[in-house]
Design a protein around this motif. Structure first.
Motif, PDB file in Angstrom:
ATOM      1  N   PHE A   1      77.487  54.286 113.471  1.00  0.00           N
ATOM      2  CA  PHE A   1      77.887  52.887 113.486  1.00  0.00           C
ATOM      3  C   PHE A   1      76.633  52.024 113.616  1.00  0.00           C
ATOM      4  CE2 PHE A   1      77.629  54.336 117.810  1.00  0.00           C
ATOM      5  CZ  PHE A   1      77.125  53.272 118.540  1.00  0.00           C
ATOM      6  N   THR A   2      76.799  50.738 113.322  1.00  0.00           N
ATOM      7  CA  THR A   2      75.660  49.807 113.411  1.00  0.00           C
ATOM      8  C   THR A   2      76.030  48.639 114.319  1.00  0.00           C
ATOM      9  OG1 THR A   2      74.956  50.386 111.161  1.00  0.00           O
ATOM     10  CG2 THR A   2      74.073  48.336 112.112  1.00  0.00           C
ATOM     11  N   PRO A   3      75.490  48.598 115.543  1.00  0.00           N
ATOM     12  CA  PRO A   3      75.778  47.476 116.445  1.00  0.00           C
ATOM     13  C   PRO A   3      74.977  46.248 116.024  1.00  0.00           C
ATOM     14  CG  PRO A   3      74.230  48.982 117.480  1.00  0.00           C
ATOM     15  CD  PRO A   3      74.601  49.598 116.172  1.00  0.00           C
ATOM     16  N   GLU A   4      75.671  45.151 115.851  1.00  0.00           N
ATOM     17  CA  GLU A   4      74.989  43.939 115.379  1.00  0.00           C
ATOM     18  C   GLU A   4      74.585  43.005 116.516  1.00  0.00           C
ATOM     19  OE1 GLU A   4      74.065  43.620 112.435  1.00  0.00           O
ATOM     20  OE2 GLU A   4      75.265  45.089 111.332  1.00  0.00           O
ATOM     21  N   LYS A   5      75.328  43.069 117.631  1.00  0.00           N
ATOM     22  CA  LYS A   5      75.110  42.121 118.724  1.00  0.00           C
ATOM     23  C   LYS A   5      74.471  42.800 119.924  1.00  0.00           C
ATOM     24  CE  LYS A   5      77.594  38.714 121.528  1.00  0.00           C
ATOM     25  NZ  LYS A   5      78.926  38.131 121.843  1.00  0.00           N
ATOM     26  N   ALA A   6      73.382  42.188 120.438  1.00  0.00           N
ATOM     27  CA  ALA A   6      72.712  42.733 121.622  1.00  0.00           C
ATOM     28  C   ALA A   6      73.622  42.588 122.846  1.00  0.00           C
ATOM     29  CB  ALA A   6      71.390  42.011 121.846  1.00  0.00           C
TER      30      ALA A   6
ATOM     31  N   LEU B   1      85.255  60.303 123.761  1.00  0.00           N
ATOM     32  CA  LEU B   1      84.288  59.236 124.041  1.00  0.00           C
ATOM     33  C   LEU B   1      84.714  57.979 123.310  1.00  0.00           C
ATOM     34  CD1 LEU B   1      80.436  59.639 123.937  1.00  0.00           C
ATOM     35  CD2 LEU B   1      81.554  57.835 122.626  1.00  0.00           C
ATOM     36  N   ALA B   2      84.616  56.844 124.016  1.00  0.00           N
ATOM     37  CA  ALA B   2      84.991  55.574 123.386  1.00  0.00           C
ATOM     38  C   ALA B   2      84.082  54.449 123.857  1.00  0.00           C
ATOM     39  CB  ALA B   2      86.450  55.228 123.696  1.00  0.00           C
ATOM     40  N   ILE B   3      83.723  53.559 122.923  1.00  0.00           N
ATOM     41  CA  ILE B   3      83.038  52.296 123.235  1.00  0.00           C
ATOM     42  C   ILE B   3      83.921  51.226 122.602  1.00  0.00           C
ATOM     43  CG2 ILE B   3      80.865  51.013 123.146  1.00  0.00           C
ATOM     44  CD1 ILE B   3      79.445  53.596 122.405  1.00  0.00           C
ATOM     45  N   SER B   4      84.866  50.724 123.357  1.00  0.00           N
ATOM     46  CA  SER B   4      85.916  49.869 122.795  1.00  0.00           C
ATOM     47  C   SER B   4      85.369  48.594 122.161  1.00  0.00           C
ATOM     48  CB  SER B   4      86.947  49.526 123.873  1.00  0.00           C
ATOM     49  OG  SER B   4      86.332  48.868 124.967  1.00  0.00           O
ATOM     50  N   ASP B   5      84.363  47.974 122.764  1.00  0.00           N
ATOM     51  CA  ASP B   5      83.849  46.710 122.234  1.00  0.00           C
ATOM     52  C   ASP B   5      83.119  46.881 120.903  1.00  0.00           C
ATOM     53  OD1 ASP B   5      84.872  45.309 124.345  1.00  0.00           O
ATOM     54  OD2 ASP B   5      83.034  45.344 125.526  1.00  0.00           O
ATOM     55  N   LEU B   6      82.743  48.111 120.594  1.00  0.00           N
ATOM     56  CA  LEU B   6      82.078  48.385 119.316  1.00  0.00           C
ATOM     57  C   LEU B   6      82.995  49.159 118.372  1.00  0.00           C
ATOM     58  CD1 LEU B   6      78.494  49.375 120.555  1.00  0.00           C
ATOM     59  CD2 LEU B   6      79.243  47.198 119.585  1.00  0.00           C
ATOM     60  N   LYS B   7      84.247  49.375 118.808  1.00  0.00           N
ATOM     61  CA  LYS B   7      85.248  50.107 118.014  1.00  0.00           C
ATOM     62  C   LYS B   7      84.740  51.490 117.614  1.00  0.00           C
ATOM     63  CE  LYS B   7      87.391  45.890 116.254  1.00  0.00           C
ATOM     64  NZ  LYS B   7      87.801  45.097 115.061  1.00  0.00           N
ATOM     65  N   VAL B   8      84.147  52.173 118.603  1.00  0.00           N
ATOM     66  CA  VAL B   8      83.628  53.527 118.407  1.00  0.00           C
ATOM     67  C   VAL B   8      84.510  54.485 119.183  1.00  0.00           C
ATOM     68  CG1 VAL B   8      81.685  55.076 118.835  1.00  0.00           C
ATOM     69  CG2 VAL B   8      81.265  52.735 118.054  1.00  0.00           C
ATOM     70  N   ASN B   9      84.928  55.567 118.538  1.00  0.00           N
ATOM     71  CA  ASN B   9      85.792  56.525 119.228  1.00  0.00           C
ATOM     72  C   ASN B   9      85.577  57.937 118.701  1.00  0.00           C
ATOM     73  OD1 ASN B   9      88.185  56.938 121.108  1.00  0.00           O
ATOM     74  ND2 ASN B   9      88.944  57.882 119.237  1.00  0.00           N
ATOM     75  N   LEU B  10      85.476  58.890 119.629  1.00  0.00           N
ATOM     76  CA  LEU B  10      85.447  60.315 119.318  1.00  0.00           C
ATOM     77  C   LEU B  10      86.474  60.976 120.218  1.00  0.00           C
ATOM     78  CD1 LEU B  10      81.627  61.236 119.098  1.00  0.00           C
ATOM     79  CD2 LEU B  10      83.298  61.500 117.279  1.00  0.00           C
TER      80      LEU B  10
ATOM     81  N   MET C   1      84.052  59.123 134.509  1.00  0.00           N
ATOM     82  CA  MET C   1      83.202  59.506 133.391  1.00  0.00           C
ATOM     83  C   MET C   1      82.769  58.257 132.619  1.00  0.00           C
ATOM     84  SD  MET C   1      84.659  63.139 132.067  1.00  0.00           S
ATOM     85  CE  MET C   1      83.136  63.362 131.161  1.00  0.00           C
ATOM     86  N   LYS C   2      81.589  57.754 132.982  1.00  0.00           N
ATOM     87  CA  LYS C   2      81.084  56.521 132.377  1.00  0.00           C
ATOM     88  C   LYS C   2      79.593  56.642 132.085  1.00  0.00           C
ATOM     89  CE  LYS C   2      84.380  53.601 134.916  1.00  0.00           C
ATOM     90  NZ  LYS C   2      84.499  52.496 135.897  1.00  0.00           N
ATOM     91  N   ALA C   3      79.178  55.935 131.067  1.00  0.00           N
ATOM     92  CA  ALA C   3      77.751  55.793 130.738  1.00  0.00           C
ATOM     93  C   ALA C   3      77.591  54.413 130.122  1.00  0.00           C
ATOM     94  CB  ALA C   3      77.283  56.895 129.798  1.00  0.00           C
ATOM     95  N   LYS C   4      76.382  54.083 129.697  1.00  0.00           N
ATOM     96  CA  LYS C   4      76.157  52.725 129.197  1.00  0.00           C
ATOM     97  C   LYS C   4      75.270  52.754 127.969  1.00  0.00           C
ATOM     98  CE  LYS C   4      75.490  49.631 132.306  1.00  0.00           C
ATOM     99  NZ  LYS C   4      74.833  48.837 133.377  1.00  0.00           N
ATOM    100  N   LEU C   5      75.664  51.960 126.964  1.00  0.00           N
ATOM    101  CA  LEU C   5      74.860  51.773 125.776  1.00  0.00           C
ATOM    102  C   LEU C   5      74.297  50.354 125.810  1.00  0.00           C
ATOM    103  CD1 LEU C   5      74.080  53.134 122.950  1.00  0.00           C
ATOM    104  CD2 LEU C   5      75.859  51.641 122.007  1.00  0.00           C
ATOM    105  N   VAL C   6      72.987  50.231 125.733  1.00  0.00           N
ATOM    106  CA  VAL C   6      72.337  48.920 125.757  1.00  0.00           C
ATOM    107  C   VAL C   6      71.739  48.650 124.372  1.00  0.00           C
ATOM    108  CG1 VAL C   6      70.578  47.458 126.799  1.00  0.00           C
ATOM    109  CG2 VAL C   6      71.842  49.102 128.213  1.00  0.00           C
ATOM    110  N   VAL C   7      72.206  47.588 123.739  1.00  0.00           N
ATOM    111  CA  VAL C   7      71.722  47.206 122.409  1.00  0.00           C
ATOM    112  C   VAL C   7      70.704  46.084 122.591  1.00  0.00           C
ATOM    113  CG1 VAL C   7      72.353  46.360 120.129  1.00  0.00           C
ATOM    114  CG2 VAL C   7      73.946  47.839 121.394  1.00  0.00           C
ATOM    115  N   VAL C   8      69.503  46.302 122.100  1.00  0.00           N
ATOM    116  CA  VAL C   8      68.432  45.302 122.280  1.00  0.00           C
ATOM    117  C   VAL C   8      68.031  44.733 120.929  1.00  0.00           C
ATOM    118  CG1 VAL C   8      67.595  46.430 124.358  1.00  0.00           C
ATOM    119  CG2 VAL C   8      66.605  47.043 122.164  1.00  0.00           C
ATOM    120  N   GLU C   9      67.475  43.522 120.973  1.00  0.00           N
ATOM    121  CA  GLU C   9      67.026  42.867 119.729  1.00  0.00           C
ATOM    122  C   GLU C   9      65.774  43.551 119.192  1.00  0.00           C
ATOM    123  OE1 GLU C   9      68.552  40.766 118.106  1.00  0.00           O
ATOM    124  OE2 GLU C   9      69.913  39.700 119.490  1.00  0.00           O
TER     125      GLU C   9
END
Length: 270
Positions: free
Chosen positions: A239-244, A222-231, A262-270
């Motif tokens: 991890f702590t996402p700072e930007k919505a 699993l990877a979220i490249s824009d948040l530099k998250v990888n398993l 194989m895709k999913a979505k993480l939504v970071v809200v304020e």
């Protein structure tokens, strides 16, 4: 008395000599066995399968008109050097045996053979194994007995149908959405989802997120490249996402024909 002692001493000396000879013979025998064992040869086979379409892309799913390219490397198990004059063959479950040829392919050299998928090629799983012989050594290699490693021959209808159109996502009021900083993702062939089959996960910005991955079918990462998250295997990461914003979650380990789906979505809200 002296005569008896003399006889006893002679017998003892004879026993010592016989024992010493036996030990010498045993040592010589052990040495010969060790030397014989050290002369054993071995070879090691590795390889993969690619599709000729699109420029030799790793694949396990083929249809009419495709060419299955078997690529293998043969290495001397003693010296670690590549073997270039072995006899290498691919044995198919159809009963066909393909002779592989050694040659240059791009910047590399390895053993290769192409197998065209024709109208006569049966659909379903195409089992195969690779055998190699070199001097007195021989070896056999088969892919892992898991779905992503199996070769699938599909009909033209299945190959061209493509995935079912995705349902349009309902608009979500992010100011009222329920967030959860513990994100659980389940991986199957070939999909990412949550415990309730959800594919979108909502978290708050500026707060720590614990993201976990569990593969229930196949092997995934699993990877979220824009948040530099990888398993790169099952487990969890914090991890702590700072930007919505919206961030794509993708599979980071090649798992077969549906890897790109194989895709999913993480939504970071304020």
């Amino acid at each position: 008395m002296k005569k008896k002692l003399s006889i006893f001493a002679s017998l003892f000396a004879a026993v010592v000599v016989m024992t010493a000879c036996t030990e010498v013979e045993k040592t010589e025998t052990d040495t010969e066995q060790t030397e014989t064992t050290g002369e054993t040869n071995s070879i090691v086979i590795s390889g993969d399968v690619v599709s000729e379409q699109g420029g030799c892309v790793l694949s396990s799913r083929f249809s009419l008109g495709d060419k299955i390219i078997f690529r293998n490397n043969i290495v001397d198990g003693t010296t670690g050097e590549q073997v270039v004059d072995a006899k290498v063959q691919v044995h198919l479950s159809t009963g066909e045996v393909l002779d592989m040829a050694y040659g240059e392919h791009g910047d590399d050299k390895f053993w290769v053979v192409a197998y065209p998928v024709t109208a006569e090629t049966p659909t379903g799983v195409l089992e195969y194994k690779v055998t190699a012989s070199y001097n007195d050594a021989s070896a056999e290699w088969e892919p892992f007995n898991v779905a992503p490693s199996k070769l699938q021959i599909v009909s033209d209808t299945v190959a061209t149908a493509g995935p079912a159109p995705e349902k349009a996502e309902e608009e979500v009021d992010l100011s009222k959405v329920e967030t959860n900083q513990k994100v659980e993702i389940i991986g199957v062939n070939f999909d990412f989802k949550g415990p309730n089959d959800e594919k979108t996960f909502y978290v708050k910005a500026g707060e720590e997120v614990t993201l976990s991955l569990k593969s229930e079918e196949g092997v995934h990462g699993l990877a979220i490249s824009d948040l530099k998250v990888n398993l790169d295997k099952d487990g969890e990461v914090k991890f702590t996402p700072e930007k919505a914003g919206e961030y794509d979650i993708v599979c980071s380990v090649f798992c077969g024909a549906g890897h790109g789906d194989m895709k999913a979505k993480l939504v970071v809200v304020e």
